[in-house]
Design an enzyme around this catalytic site. Structure first.
Site, mmCIF file in Angstrom:
data_model
loop_
_atom_site.group_PDB
_atom_site.id
_atom_site.type_symbol
_atom_site.label_atom_id
_atom_site.label_comp_id
_atom_site.label_asym_id
_atom_site.label_seq_id
_atom_site.Cartn_x
_atom_site.Cartn_y
_atom_site.Cartn_z
ATOM 1 N N LYS A 67 50.467 24.834 43.675
ATOM 2 C CA LYS A 67 51.619 26.062 43.752
ATOM 3 C C LYS A 67 52.747 25.351 43.028
ATOM 4 O O LYS A 67 53.874 26.035 42.993
ATOM 5 C CB LYS A 67 51.822 26.238 45.706
ATOM 6 C CG LYS A 67 50.837 26.579 46.212
ATOM 7 C CD LYS A 67 50.256 27.727 45.583
ATOM 8 C CE LYS A 67 50.950 29.517 45.439
ATOM 9 N NZ LYS A 67 49.360 29.590 44.951
ATOM 10 N N THR A 70 49.890 26.295 38.535
ATOM 11 C CA THR A 70 49.027 26.067 37.447
ATOM 12 C C THR A 70 48.687 27.077 37.438
ATOM 13 O O THR A 70 47.716 27.475 35.732
ATOM 14 C CB THR A 70 48.089 26.015 38.474
ATOM 15 O OG1 THR A 70 48.844 25.150 39.813
ATOM 16 C CG2 THR A 70 46.422 25.446 37.838
ATOM 17 N N THR A 71 48.895 28.799 37.781
ATOM 18 C CA THR A 71 47.969 29.891 36.835
ATOM 19 C C THR A 71 48.711 29.719 35.349
ATOM 20 O O THR A 71 48.395 30.321 34.454
ATOM 21 C CB THR A 71 48.428 31.185 37.293
ATOM 22 O OG1 THR A 71 47.532 30.753 38.740
ATOM 23 C CG2 THR A 71 47.625 32.549 37.044
ATOM 24 N N TRP A 72 50.281 30.082 35.604
ATOM 25 C CA TRP A 72 51.079 29.982 34.578
ATOM 26 C C TRP A 72 50.632 28.848 32.806
ATOM 27 O O TRP A 72 49.987 29.129 31.988
ATOM 28 C CB TRP A 72 52.188 29.777 34.661
ATOM 29 C CG TRP A 72 53.511 30.328 33.593
ATOM 30 C CD1 TRP A 72 53.183 30.528 32.414
ATOM 31 C CD2 TRP A 72 54.861 29.829 33.490
ATOM 32 N NE1 TRP A 72 54.102 30.803 31.641
ATOM 33 C CE2 TRP A 72 55.612 30.432 32.571
ATOM 34 C CE3 TRP A 72 55.215 29.003 34.524
ATOM 35 C CZ2 TRP A 72 56.689 30.656 31.968
ATOM 36 C CZ3 TRP A 72 56.626 28.905 34.308
ATOM 37 C CH2 TRP A 72 57.674 29.547 32.674
ATOM 38 N N HIS A 130 43.751 19.261 39.997
ATOM 39 C CA HIS A 130 44.980 19.110 41.632
ATOM 40 C C HIS A 130 44.298 17.374 41.506
ATOM 41 O O HIS A 130 45.478 16.736 42.314
ATOM 42 C CB HIS A 130 45.625 19.640 42.473
ATOM 43 C CG HIS A 130 44.978 21.113 42.572
ATOM 44 N ND1 HIS A 130 46.092 21.748 42.029
ATOM 45 C CD2 HIS A 130 44.513 22.117 43.031
ATOM 46 C CE1 HIS A 130 46.579 22.898 41.374
ATOM 47 N NE2 HIS A 130 45.508 23.514 42.491
ATOM 48 N N SER A 162 56.361 28.750 48.053
ATOM 49 C CA SER A 162 55.218 29.098 47.837
ATOM 50 C C SER A 162 53.717 29.372 47.988
ATOM 51 O O SER A 162 52.448 29.596 48.474
ATOM 52 C CB SER A 162 55.099 29.629 46.095
ATOM 53 O OG SER A 162 53.603 29.589 45.995
ATOM 54 N N TYR A 222 58.246 23.133 36.385
ATOM 55 C CA TYR A 222 58.250 24.833 36.036
ATOM 56 C C TYR A 222 59.398 25.051 35.840
ATOM 57 O O TYR A 222 59.568 26.565 34.895
ATOM 58 C CB TYR A 222 58.130 24.893 37.760
ATOM 59 C CG TYR A 222 58.153 26.789 37.620
ATOM 60 C CD1 TYR A 222 56.535 27.275 37.610
ATOM 61 C CD2 TYR A 222 58.633 27.267 38.017
ATOM 62 C CE1 TYR A 222 56.798 28.326 38.124
ATOM 63 C CE2 TYR A 222 58.397 29.179 38.497
ATOM 64 C CZ TYR A 222 57.495 29.319 38.201
ATOM 65 O OH TYR A 222 57.178 30.441 38.330
ATOM 66 N N ARG A 292 52.934 36.486 42.738
ATOM 67 C CA ARG A 292 54.055 36.297 43.669
ATOM 68 C C ARG A 292 55.393 37.161 43.117
ATOM 69 O O ARG A 292 55.637 37.803 42.627
ATOM 70 C CB ARG A 292 54.087 36.067 44.805
ATOM 71 C CG ARG A 292 55.002 35.774 46.130
ATOM 72 C CD ARG A 292 54.722 34.918 47.326
ATOM 73 N NE ARG A 292 55.872 33.894 46.856
ATOM 74 C CZ ARG A 292 57.235 33.808 46.968
ATOM 75 N NH1 ARG A 292 57.646 34.951 47.755
ATOM 76 N NH2 ARG A 292 58.042 32.539 46.327
ATOM 77 N N GLY A 294 57.040 34.464 40.822
ATOM 78 C CA GLY A 294 57.803 33.971 39.536
ATOM 79 C C GLY A 294 59.201 33.454 39.149
ATOM 80 O O GLY A 294 59.470 33.162 38.112
HETATM 81 P P1 A3P Z 1 55.272 31.786 43.374
HETATM 82 O O1 A3P Z 1 55.015 31.882 44.800
HETATM 83 O O2 A3P Z 1 57.498 31.331 43.586
HETATM 84 O O3 A3P Z 1 56.061 33.178 43.058
HETATM 85 P P2 A3P Z 1 49.658 27.980 41.579
HETATM 86 O O4 A3P Z 1 48.991 29.121 39.768
HETATM 87 O O5 A3P Z 1 50.602 26.840 40.712
HETATM 88 O O6 A3P Z 1 49.176 28.129 42.282
HETATM 89 O O7 A3P Z 1 51.482 28.651 41.206
HETATM 90 C C1 A3P Z 1 51.515 29.880 41.829
HETATM 91 C C2 A3P Z 1 52.976 30.202 41.631
HETATM 92 O O8 A3P Z 1 53.348 30.489 40.194
HETATM 93 C C3 A3P Z 1 53.616 31.215 42.022
HETATM 94 O O9 A3P Z 1 55.081 30.965 42.378
HETATM 95 C C4 A3P Z 1 53.480 32.162 41.611
HETATM 96 O O10 A3P Z 1 54.428 33.669 41.899
HETATM 97 C C5 A3P Z 1 53.402 31.880 40.327
HETATM 98 N N1 A3P Z 1 53.238 32.353 38.648
HETATM 99 C C6 A3P Z 1 51.893 32.300 38.624
HETATM 100 N N2 A3P Z 1 52.073 32.729 37.723
HETATM 101 C C7 A3P Z 1 53.159 32.801 36.747
HETATM 102 C C8 A3P Z 1 53.359 32.957 35.016
HETATM 103 N N3 A3P Z 1 53.049 33.661 34.581
HETATM 104 N N4 A3P Z 1 54.838 32.539 34.752
HETATM 105 C C9 A3P Z 1 55.805 32.351 36.310
HETATM 106 N N5 A3P Z 1 55.179 31.608 36.727
HETATM 107 C C10 A3P Z 1 54.071 32.342 37.321
#
Ligand code: A3P
Length: 326
Positions: A67, A70-72, A130, A162, A222, A292, A294
């Site tokens: 959280k 990672t996705t980004w 992770h 998150s 981040y 969610r 971001g």
């Molecule tokens: P929030 O829950 O605060 O919105 P992970 O990818 O490690 O699971 O982390 C998830 C968090 O990264 C979530 O935060 C999500 O909304 C946010 N996130 C996902 N894609 C993103 C992006 N492209 N840019 C910025 N934040 C992103």
């Protein structure tokens, strides 16, 4: 190869019941393995990585505490590394969730037999993980001749919020367990009993390693990435040995990658609104749950003053003298 897998698997089954355990977030328990709190699946995966994974010096890892973005980070690394290969109009990220672009080491390695496929992956291989730095095999992965890591972490208050919302909305917490309140989640997080936690030890492990080995580990936050995406994407490309050429910069290629991987863009795509990502047969996540808000600082809408005070104090104590701040 199968034999080595079987041996580790048997060792895992023997060792698991002997490990200290604490209340879990998704599963009933988290287990303490070599100083960190892991789900049963993560214990198994970490042991397989330690005993069985054959890293290559050219491997690139997107390493994160859960959280933390990672996705980004996955999207950014994938888009940066493969930028000459894909047209923007037909880019794989438009039709594939970032988690589907390259393997997540922990689930990949647990799928019996698939390890041999890894040898056929194009070089450099990209992975996400992770696993805490100190738990990775020293010979092949960490240290001077090891792999390359891009580490992304985030303010622990935002990580906690998150994470708590993620386990509630995607219903991945085992059904027979009662819901986890924010107060309980807060306690567990502060005690360090969160996935791959303690969060602070995870961050400090990679932070110290990045100071010792700056050519091998790029340490990112981040909040910085959010503030100055262009600066950090350029830095990322340079670090990964693929600096943007002056021509690419003039063409606006850096901006394009930032835009492609932005929260706004990715979260509005059909695949991320309605698709799902299957980590393994038991763990499937709706892609929309990876996106969610971001934003930086959403914790303000959830944590009480008292919670903020306590978690800030822990952060200050843990990071004291490290040179790292959130
Ligand atoms: P929030 O829950 O605060 O919105 P992970 O990818 O490690 O699971 O982390 C998830 C968090 O990264 C979530 O935060 C999500 O909304 C946010 N996130 C996902 N894609 C993103 C992006 N492209 N840019 C910025 N934040 C992103």
């Amino acid at each position: 190869e199968d034999e080595a897998y079987q041996k580790t698997y048997e060792k895992y089954r023997d060792i698991l019941p002997t490990l200290p355990k604490e209340k879990g977030w998704l599963t009933e328990y988290l287990f303490q393995y070599q100083g960190f709190w892991l789900s049963p699946g993560a214990v198994k995966a970490t042991m397989l990585v330690q005993h069985y994974f054959r890293a290559q010096p050219t491997d690139i890892f997107a390493a994160t505490p859960p959280k933390s973005g990672t996705t980004w980070l996955r999207a950014l690394i994938f888009a940066t590394m493969n930028r000459t290969q894909f047209e923007l109009s037909t880019h794989p990220l438009l039709t594939t969730n970032p988690h589907g672009c390259f393997p997540y080491l922990e689930t990949f390695i647990c799928e019996d037999g698939s390890i041999s496929n890894l040898d056929t992956f194009p070089c450099p291989r990209l992975f996400s993980t992770h696993i805490p730095y100190s738990l990775l095999p020293a010979e092949s992965m960490t240290g001077v001749s090891g792999c390359t890591f891009v580490y992304l972490c985030r303010n622990p208050k935002d990580v906690l919020v998150s994470k708590w919302i993620f386990i509630n909305i995607n219903k991945s917490r085992h059904k027979q367990l009662p819901a986890l309140s924010l107060e309980e989640a807060f306690e567990l997080f502060c005690q360090g009993t969160s996935h791959y936690g303690s969060f602070w030890e995870h961050v400090l492990g990679y932070w110290k390693a990045s100071l010792e080995n700056p050519k091998k580990i790029l340490f990112l936050k981040y909040e910085d990435l959010k503030n100055e995406p262009l600066v950090y994407v350029k830095r990322l490309a340079e670090f990964l040995g693929k600096p943007f050429t002056p021509e690419e910069e003039r063409n606006g290629d850096v901006e394009e990658i930032v835009r492609l991987c932005s929260f706004e863009n990715l979260s509005s795509l059909e695949i991320n609104k309605h698709g799902e990502h299957r980590f393994n047969s038991e763990y499937v996540v709706n892609n929309r749950d990876f996106f969610r808000k971001g934003q930086v600082g959403d914790w303000k809408n959830y944590l009480t003053d008292e919670m903020v005070k306590r978690i800030d104090q822990i952060t200050e104590e843990k990071l004291y003298g490290s040179g790292l701040r959130f």
